[in-house]
Design a protein around this motif. Structure first.
Motif, short mmCIF file in Angstrom:
data_model
loop_
_atom_site.label_atom_id
_atom_site.label_comp_id
_atom_site.label_asym_id
_atom_site.label_seq_id
_atom_site.Cartn_x
_atom_site.Cartn_y
_atom_site.Cartn_z
N UNK A 1 17.43 40.88 36.51
CA UNK A 1 16.71 40.55 35.27
C UNK A 1 17.26 39.24 34.71
N UNK A 2 16.48 38.16 34.74
CA UNK A 2 16.98 36.84 34.35
C UNK A 2 17.59 36.77 32.96
N UNK A 3 17.01 37.51 32.00
CA UNK A 3 17.57 37.43 30.65
C UNK A 3 18.97 38.02 30.60
N UNK A 4 19.25 39.03 31.42
CA UNK A 4 20.60 39.59 31.47
C UNK A 4 21.57 38.60 32.11
N UNK A 5 21.11 37.92 33.15
CA UNK A 5 21.95 36.88 33.77
C UNK A 5 22.31 35.83 32.74
N UNK A 6 21.30 35.38 31.99
CA UNK A 6 21.54 34.39 30.93
C UNK A 6 22.54 34.89 29.91
N UNK A 7 22.31 36.10 29.38
CA UNK A 7 23.18 36.63 28.32
C UNK A 7 24.63 36.72 28.77
N UNK A 8 24.86 37.25 29.96
CA UNK A 8 26.23 37.46 30.41
C UNK A 8 26.94 36.14 30.73
N UNK A 9 26.22 35.18 31.30
CA UNK A 9 26.85 33.89 31.57
C UNK A 9 27.18 33.19 30.26
N UNK A 10 26.24 33.22 29.31
CA UNK A 10 26.49 32.61 28.00
C UNK A 10 27.70 33.26 27.32
N UNK A 11 27.73 34.58 27.35
CA UNK A 11 28.83 35.31 26.71
C UNK A 11 30.17 34.95 27.36
N UNK A 12 30.20 34.89 28.67
CA UNK A 12 31.46 34.59 29.37
C UNK A 12 31.92 33.16 29.05
N UNK A 13 31.01 32.20 29.12
CA UNK A 13 31.37 30.82 28.81
C UNK A 13 31.89 30.71 27.38
N UNK A 14 31.17 31.32 26.46
CA UNK A 14 31.54 31.23 25.05
C UNK A 14 32.85 31.98 24.78
N UNK A 15 33.01 33.14 25.42
CA UNK A 15 34.23 33.92 25.22
C UNK A 15 35.46 33.17 25.72
N UNK A 16 35.33 32.47 26.83
CA UNK A 16 36.45 31.67 27.34
C UNK A 16 36.80 30.58 26.33
N UNK A 17 35.78 29.93 25.79
CA UNK A 17 36.01 28.86 24.83
C UNK A 17 36.72 29.32 23.57
N UNK A 18 36.20 30.37 22.94
CA UNK A 18 36.81 30.81 21.68
C UNK A 18 38.11 31.56 21.92
N UNK A 19 38.21 32.26 23.05
CA UNK A 19 39.44 33.00 23.35
C UNK A 19 40.63 32.09 23.56
N UNK A 20 40.40 30.93 24.19
CA UNK A 20 41.50 29.99 24.42
C UNK A 20 41.77 29.11 23.21
N UNK A 21 40.79 28.95 22.32
CA UNK A 21 40.96 28.04 21.18
C UNK A 21 41.49 28.73 19.93
N UNK A 22 41.37 30.04 19.84
CA UNK A 22 41.70 30.72 18.58
C UNK A 22 43.20 30.91 18.38
N UNK A 23 43.81 31.74 19.20
CA UNK A 23 45.25 31.98 19.06
C UNK A 23 45.62 33.08 18.11
N UNK A 24 44.71 33.47 17.20
CA UNK A 24 44.96 34.61 16.34
C UNK A 24 43.65 35.31 16.00
N UNK A 25 43.75 36.59 15.70
CA UNK A 25 42.54 37.40 15.50
C UNK A 25 41.79 37.03 14.23
N UNK A 26 42.49 36.48 13.25
CA UNK A 26 41.84 36.09 12.00
C UNK A 26 40.75 35.05 12.20
#
Length: 452
Positions: free
Chosen positions: A380-405
């Motif tokens: 299902x293409x929309x699921x492919x899109x959602x999961x790739x977007x989520x992974x890319x975005x999660x890597x970005x914010x996960x490495x940039x944040x440093x704290x849960x706040x």
């Protein structure tokens, strides 16, 4: 908040609800109508609640810094409407006529923050610069984009509309952090319009004028505030377009021949868009992204409060190191803080949401099977899109944040997409099992989607 907030807020709320009830029939159908006013109401609740939390719990913060700047712009407008409009149109340049005011603005030359000030100031001109009413206007702007996001998901997966409504509107951290006088409110609303526009322009090919105008406005807002959201969205969205349109080609041979060509074109377009949008930008230049991530992580970790920092491993700023810490960054963005890591009431809410995400993920993989789950994502293409977007975005914010706040704010754009993808996948898996017993499902789905 001041006395004028108590007096003017009910008046403007009545006006906004009047507009909402008048518009509801045009943008809903029999299945989605019941969510329109409740979804708008939680946005308003989040906007007011965020202001109260920052005033009485944090005793200040970004939302009040934005408001402090709008006070200066409003004072200039009171002195001379021309000066006020000059400040709204300004872009950090020196102007002898306005230096009296700009010298008081810490964020005057910070383009992304000052963009929010400009939008808030325009809202302030319409409500005597009342904080709570400006916050409600931000909630209303954010809501329009999120409603566009919701009806797009409903067009894609009509029978999952109830759970999609929860995914988009009723996650506490999303409507809390994404509703008030904050950059995040504008961003998640703009992302909703970009998602709507991309689907209608490139896949469904309907409502082209509205999609083009609102999509362009959404892109402008994201470029002006948090361009990394757009950069995370572009590559998987291009792949989504290819997958959807590729499935419509009847010839299997032609599909096979065109697939590598479109993949290369998609990757090239994504790279050119990313480099052109960020070239020379101190924060987001692609050439400096690894180094900048390291600096952000170190700064936010050192400035953490209440023991809310997290560590995803050694990170020297290189792209190779980024790839090494990426799996942990995805886990921290989606599934943390764990309940025992919460140090405040707000973090407890975030921990409960993360626990929900973890439960749904594990439950789906367990009930459906790992291989079948991945086949569903690929099929299902929309699921492919959602999961790739989520992974890319999660890597970005996960490495940039440093704290849960800060993480709890940064990650809100991915949460509706991830939860919506889980629910769509869950429905797809269940539908396959019940296909023989529910022959009328397709007809009902068509009714739900028709007016979305």
């Amino acid at each position: 908040m001041e006395l004028q907030d108590l007096f003017l807020t009910p008046i403007y709320l009545a006006i906004f609800y009047g507009i909402a009830f008048a518009m509801r029939r045009k943008v809903t159908n029999a299945f989605t109508r019941k969510y329109f006013i409740p979804a708008l109401s939680v946005k308003f609740l989040g906007a007011i609640g965020l202001g109260l939390i920052y005033q009485f719990y944090y005793s200040g913060g970004d939302t009040y810094n934005y408001y402090a700047h709008t006070k200066i712009v409003y004072q200039a407008f009171s002195d001379s409407p021309l000066l006020g409009l000059k400040l709204v149109m300004a872009n950090g340049e020196f102007d002898p006529a306005t230096v009296k005011y700009t010298s008081q603005m810490y964020w005057y030359k910070a383009s992304t923050e000052y963009f929010v000030v400009r939008v808030a100031s325009l809202c302030g001109f319409l409500c005597f610069n009342t904080y709570s009413v400006i916050a409600l206007m931000f909630a209303l702007m954010s809501f329009t984009g999120m409603w566009a996001m919701f009806i797009t998901f409903v067009r894609i997966a009509p029978m999952a509309y109830k759970k999609l409504a929860f995914s988009v509107f009723f996650l506490p951290s999303v409507f809390f952090w994404g509703s008030g006088l904050m950059k995040d409110s504008l961003c998640i609303g703009a992302l909703g319009w970009v998602f709507y526009a991309f689907y209608h322009l490139t896949i469904e090919k309907k409502n082209l004028t509205v999609a083009a105008v609102m999509g362009a406005l959404g892109v402008y807002v994201l470029v002006s505030t948090k361009v990394y959201i757009l950069l995370s969205f572009m590559p998987p969205a291009l792949l989504w377009t290819f997958n959807e349109n590729n499935q419509r080609i009847r010839s299997a041979t032609l599909r096979m021949l065109l697939k590598p060509l479109f993949l290369v074109l998609g990757l090239a377009a994504g790279y050119l868009g990313a480099t052109n949008l960020t070239a020379g930008d101190e924060k987001y230049d692609v050439e400096k992204i690894g180094e900048r991530s390291k600096i952000n992580q170190q700064y936010l970790t050192s400035g953490t409060e209440n023991g809310s920092s997290y560590n995803i491993g050694s990170f020297d700023g290189s792209l190779s190191a980024l790839a090494t810490v990426a799996p942990q960054a995805v886990v921290v963005s989606l599934f943390r803080p764990f309940p025992w890591e919460a140090r405040s009431a707000i973090m407890i809410l975030s921990a409960l949401e993360s626990l929900l995400m973890l439960y749904l993920t594990v439950s789906l993989f367990y009930k459906t099977g790992v291989l079948k789950t991945f086949r569903l994502i690929i099929a299902k293409p929309v699921l492919t899109f959602c999961f790739i977007f989520v992974i890319i975005f999660a890597i970005g914010v996960g490495t940039n944040s440093g704290n849960f706040g800060t993480l709890v704010r940064y990650k809100i754009p991915l949460m509706p997409f991830y939860l919506a993808a889980l629910y769509i996948m869950q429905f797809q898996a269940n539908s396959a099992k019940k296909l023989g017993r529910f022959a009328s499902t397709e007809k009902r789905a068509s009714m739900v989607a028709r007016a979305a």
